[in-house]
Structures are given as structure tokens and as C-alpha cells.
Design a protein around this motif. Structure first.
Motif, mmCIF file in Angstrom:
data_model
loop_
_atom_site.group_PDB
_atom_site.id
_atom_site.type_symbol
_atom_site.label_atom_id
_atom_site.label_comp_id
_atom_site.label_asym_id
_atom_site.label_seq_id
_atom_site.Cartn_x
_atom_site.Cartn_y
_atom_site.Cartn_z
ATOM 1 N N ASP A 189 0.768 -1.170 0.001
ATOM 2 C CA ASP A 189 0.076 -0.172 0.101
ATOM 3 C C ASP A 189 0.861 1.443 0.011
ATOM 4 O OD1 ASP A 189 -2.623 1.290 0.070
ATOM 5 O OD2 ASP A 189 -2.233 1.933 2.302
ATOM 6 N N GLN A 230 7.997 6.942 -2.678
ATOM 7 C CA GLN A 230 7.298 8.316 -1.957
ATOM 8 C C GLN A 230 7.664 8.502 -0.733
ATOM 9 O OE1 GLN A 230 3.446 6.867 -3.699
ATOM 10 N NE2 GLN A 230 3.429 8.639 -4.418
ATOM 11 N N PRO A 261 2.464 8.634 1.292
ATOM 12 C CA PRO A 261 0.911 8.477 0.988
ATOM 13 C C PRO A 261 0.435 6.924 0.660
ATOM 14 C CG PRO A 261 1.975 9.170 -0.936
ATOM 15 C CD PRO A 261 3.053 9.238 0.006
ATOM 16 N N SER A 262 -0.825 6.609 1.409
ATOM 17 C CA SER A 262 -1.319 5.359 1.077
ATOM 18 C C SER A 262 -1.794 5.397 -0.343
ATOM 19 C CB SER A 262 -2.603 5.124 2.074
ATOM 20 O OG SER A 262 -3.460 4.054 1.520
ATOM 21 N N MET A 263 -1.460 4.264 -1.167
ATOM 22 C CA MET A 263 -1.840 4.060 -2.534
ATOM 23 C C MET A 263 -3.496 3.879 -2.607
ATOM 24 S SD MET A 263 1.489 2.384 -4.353
ATOM 25 C CE MET A 263 1.219 1.051 -3.697
ATOM 26 N N GLN A 264 -4.180 3.203 -1.646
ATOM 27 C CA GLN A 264 -5.440 2.819 -1.806
ATOM 28 C C GLN A 264 -6.236 3.609 -1.043
ATOM 29 O OE1 GLN A 264 -5.640 -1.524 -0.766
ATOM 30 N NE2 GLN A 264 -3.792 -1.884 -1.680
ATOM 31 N N LYS A 265 -5.946 4.360 -0.187
ATOM 32 C CA LYS A 265 -6.694 5.222 0.694
ATOM 33 C C LYS A 265 -6.361 6.879 0.747
ATOM 34 C CE LYS A 265 -10.424 5.012 3.351
ATOM 35 N NZ LYS A 265 -11.802 4.226 2.937
ATOM 36 N N LYS A 266 -7.105 7.476 -0.362
ATOM 37 C CA LYS A 266 -6.597 8.818 -0.670
ATOM 38 C C LYS A 266 -6.834 9.469 0.842
ATOM 39 C CE LYS A 266 -7.765 12.773 -3.625
ATOM 40 N NZ LYS A 266 -8.635 13.424 -4.599
ATOM 41 N N GLY A 267 -5.706 10.513 1.062
ATOM 42 C CA GLY A 267 -5.498 11.458 2.121
ATOM 43 C C GLY A 267 -4.938 10.848 3.284
ATOM 44 N N ARG A 268 -4.525 9.586 3.297
ATOM 45 C CA ARG A 268 -4.001 8.675 4.327
ATOM 46 C C ARG A 268 -2.754 8.680 4.282
ATOM 47 N NH1 ARG A 268 -8.221 4.552 7.241
ATOM 48 N NH2 ARG A 268 -6.917 5.119 9.136
ATOM 49 N N TYR A 269 -1.851 8.734 5.394
ATOM 50 C CA TYR A 269 -0.155 8.755 5.220
ATOM 51 C C TYR A 269 0.186 7.774 6.288
ATOM 52 C CZ TYR A 269 -0.231 12.737 2.200
ATOM 53 O OH TYR A 269 -0.613 13.687 1.205
#
Length: 351
Positions: A281, A286, A325-333
Motif C-alpha cells: 500500500d 514516495q 501516502p497510502s496508495m489505496q486510501k486517498k488522504g491517509r499517510y
């Protein structure tokens, strides 16, 4: 046809498990000290801002007891997505006066790390009557040492082993007092000022304690349970917009960390921290690491990250934060933090 449907269902199930693992093996711990308008701003949040924080949690997160979260992660049991734990350090009486009524209103469990010999003996601390009343109202109490002192301080002529033995005795004595008054022993210890070194951390783990520090990051089953990170939520960290990013963060799956010791001696130059990271994920390319707001140089070899630490010349508490950044959940790090502690030239530790 039935065979193909079975293959499709199995594939989708594996994919969903892969997507959800990072969310259910994850929690965030918040750290507060004062809830007051008259206490030091650095460690304080106003009752109005604290209520705002709690309303945000009620609307967006699952607030669970510290013990439930720790045991779930230690035993690889799933947690609700966006799980949050609320903690306080130091046992100030304004927690009872200002925070506790708000937390009762929201029915949120929380934990206070206290210095047991100070309870009822210092006028700005909780007393045992308040502690026992709160213990019946969704509050747990844990160990912050006998005195709120810099635990890395050695006494005159004290050897490293003597210091370590004395420090652990201090922690054990405080734990016994808590058990005598409350009837239970969590064996959870919060380092005063968040300060620890490698020896103290290893000794704490060997004696069955879970340790809590004050650097940033979420926690997961693969976290270091002798120095779990907590996000400060007071002072400059109390803004709900920046706090929102932290509350939604994910524990970066870091392993094989190469860092000699968080306790560093001057001069601290040309040091490198290396760690491995692997998950479907996030992309290691990045990952960005920051020190005092400055992006640090890094090198990448497959899943191994090496970051060059800027020189540390001033005594105090320092940290490096790495995010991706998470690739599957936008806006979560994903978030990983490495603290550093430096004494003065005279060997003293700064408040």
C-alpha cells in the motif's frame, strides 16, 4: 463455470484482506497534559478546543481503551478502522475539573499516566479520592515513575549499571503503589518527557512493561512496544486541521532499524538512519523524511531506506518524521518517527 466463480471469489477475498489489513492493524494514540486556559501553552489545550477534538473523534473515529488496543495489536486481533486512544500524562487536577466532564459526556475511555507519590501530595495534582472515582467512570491509570524527572540523568559517581538498576527500581516502586491503591497493574509506563535510551528500553521490555514515548506516529502489531509513539495534541499541535492528518495516519511497516541509540552525544554529525519498509500500500520511492521542517537526503535500495540526519548541536529533544501516502486510501499517510535526545555539555537534560 462454478470453478471459475470460486477462483474469482477467492481472488477478490484475498484482495479485500490485503486492502483492509493496514486499516485494522492500526491505531493512533493521542497525548494530552493540561486542559486549561491558565497553564503553560506548550502543553495545554483549552476546554473549548478539547471539546472540538472530542466531537471530531465522535464523528469520525472509534475511541477504545488503551488496554483493549494494546492487547489486540499484541495478539494480531483486528481493530476498527480509525481506532484512537486518548491518554494524559502527569495527573493534573484540571483533567478532573475540565477534561473528565467532556469525556464522560462522549462516553470515551481514556488513560492517565501518573506519578503515584505525587497524588494527593501536590496541590495541582489529582488526589486518590478523585482517582478512585474516575477509575469507576471509564478511566484507567498507569505508571509515569515516582517523580516527574529526567530518567536519563545519572547521579554523581553512578555507573551505567547502577543508573539502570535505580531507574527500573523507581518504575517498579511506582507500579506497586498504583496496584495497592487501584487493585490492578497494567505494567504500562510512559517515559517522562518521552526520553529513553536503548538500554532502558530493552530493560523495560525484559521486565514485562509496555513503554510509551512522545514521538509521532501510529501503532500496529509490528511496532516497538517498548517505545510506542503518541501524537501530542496540545499547544501548537492542537489545530484540528493538522491533527486530522495525524488521526488518520497509518503505522509505517518499518523493520531492521539501524540507529545506535536515541540518546546522542555532541558532536552529532554525518549520522545515517537505515530501515526497511515493505507493504503493497505504499511506494518506498514516495517516502519523505523531515527534520525541523527540512526534507532530508535519502537513498533507496529495494526496500531499504537510508536517511542522512542533519547535525544536532543544541541540547533537547529532536525527531525525524518520515511519511508516505497510502496508495489505496486517498488522504491517509504512513508515518514513522525517530527521536533523538541530547543533554547539555554538563550532562543536564532540558525541560
Amino acid at each position: 463455470m462454478r470453478k471459475y466463480w470460486s477462483i474469482i471469489v477467492a481472488t477478490l477475498t484475498c484482495a479485500l484482506l490485503s486492502i483492509n489489513t493496514w486499516a485494522t492493524d492500526n491505531a493512533v494514540i493521542l497525548l494530552y497534559h493540561h486542559v486549561s486556559k491558565t497553564t503553560p501553552r506548550l502543553t495545554s489545550v483549552s476546554p473549548e478546543t478539547f471539546r472540538q477534538h472530542m466531537q471530531y473523534l465522535a464523528d469520525n473515529h472509534s475511541v477504545l481503551p488503551l488496554k483493549q488496543v494494546i492487547e489486540a495489536l499484541q495478539n494480531n486481533h483486528p481493530l476498527p478502522d480509525k481506532t484512537v486512544v486518548i491518554t494524559f500524562d502527569d495527573g493534573y487536577d484540571n483533567i478532573y475539573d475540565n477534561a473528565h466532564p467532556i469525556l464522560k459526556e462522549f462516553a470515551f475511555p481514556y488513560t492517565i499516566f501518573v506519578n503515584p507519590p505525587l497524588i494527593g501530595e501536590v496541590n495541582y495534582q489529582l488526589n486518590w479520592q478523585q482517582v478512585k472515582r474516575m477509575a469507576k467512570e471509564n478511566v484507567s491509570f498507569a505508571n509515569h515513575g515516582k517523580q516527574h524527572s529526567h530518567m536519563l540523568t545519572k547521579e554523581a559517581g553512578e555507573s551505567q549499571q547502577e543508573w539502570l538498576d535505580r531507574t527500573m527500581q523507581d518504575i517498579d516502586d511506582a507500579e506497586k503503589i498504583l496496584q495497592q491503591h487501584l487493585g490492578y497493574s497494567l505494567k504500562y509506563f510512559a517515559y517522562p518527557y518521552g526520553e529513553f535510551d536503548d538500554q532502558l528500553k530493552r530493560r523495560l521490555r525484559a521486565q514485562g512493561y509496555v513503554g510509551f514515548a512522545q514521538h509521532s506516529g501510529a501503532i500496529a502489531s509490528y511496532s516497538d512496544f517498548a517505545a510506542l509513539p503518541r501524537y501530542p495534541a496540545a499547544g501548537v499541535y492542537s489545530n484540528i486541521q493538522t491533527l486530522e492528518v495525524k488521526l488518520n495516519s497509518l503505522a509505517m511497516p518499518v523493520s531492521d532499524v539501524y540507529m545506535k541509540d536515541p540518546k546522542v552525544m555532541p558532536p552529532f554529525h554525518n549520522q545515517v538512519v537505515t530501515f526497511n519498509v515493505k507493504t503493497d500500500d505504499l511506494s518506498p520511492q514516495q517516502i519523505n523524511c523531515f527534520q525541523n521542517g527540512q526534507v532530508l537526503d535519502k537513498s533507496l535500495s529495494k526496500n531499504t531506506i537510508s536517511i542522512k540526519i542533519n547535525s544536532i548541536t543544541q541540547p533537547g529533544r529532536h525527531r525525524v518524521n518520515c511519511t508516505a501516502p497510502s496508495m489505496q486510501k486517498k488522504g491517509r499517510y504512513y508515518w514513522y518517527s525517530q527521536p533523538f535526545f541530547m543533554a547539555t555539555a554538563e550532562g543536564n537534560w532540558l525541560d
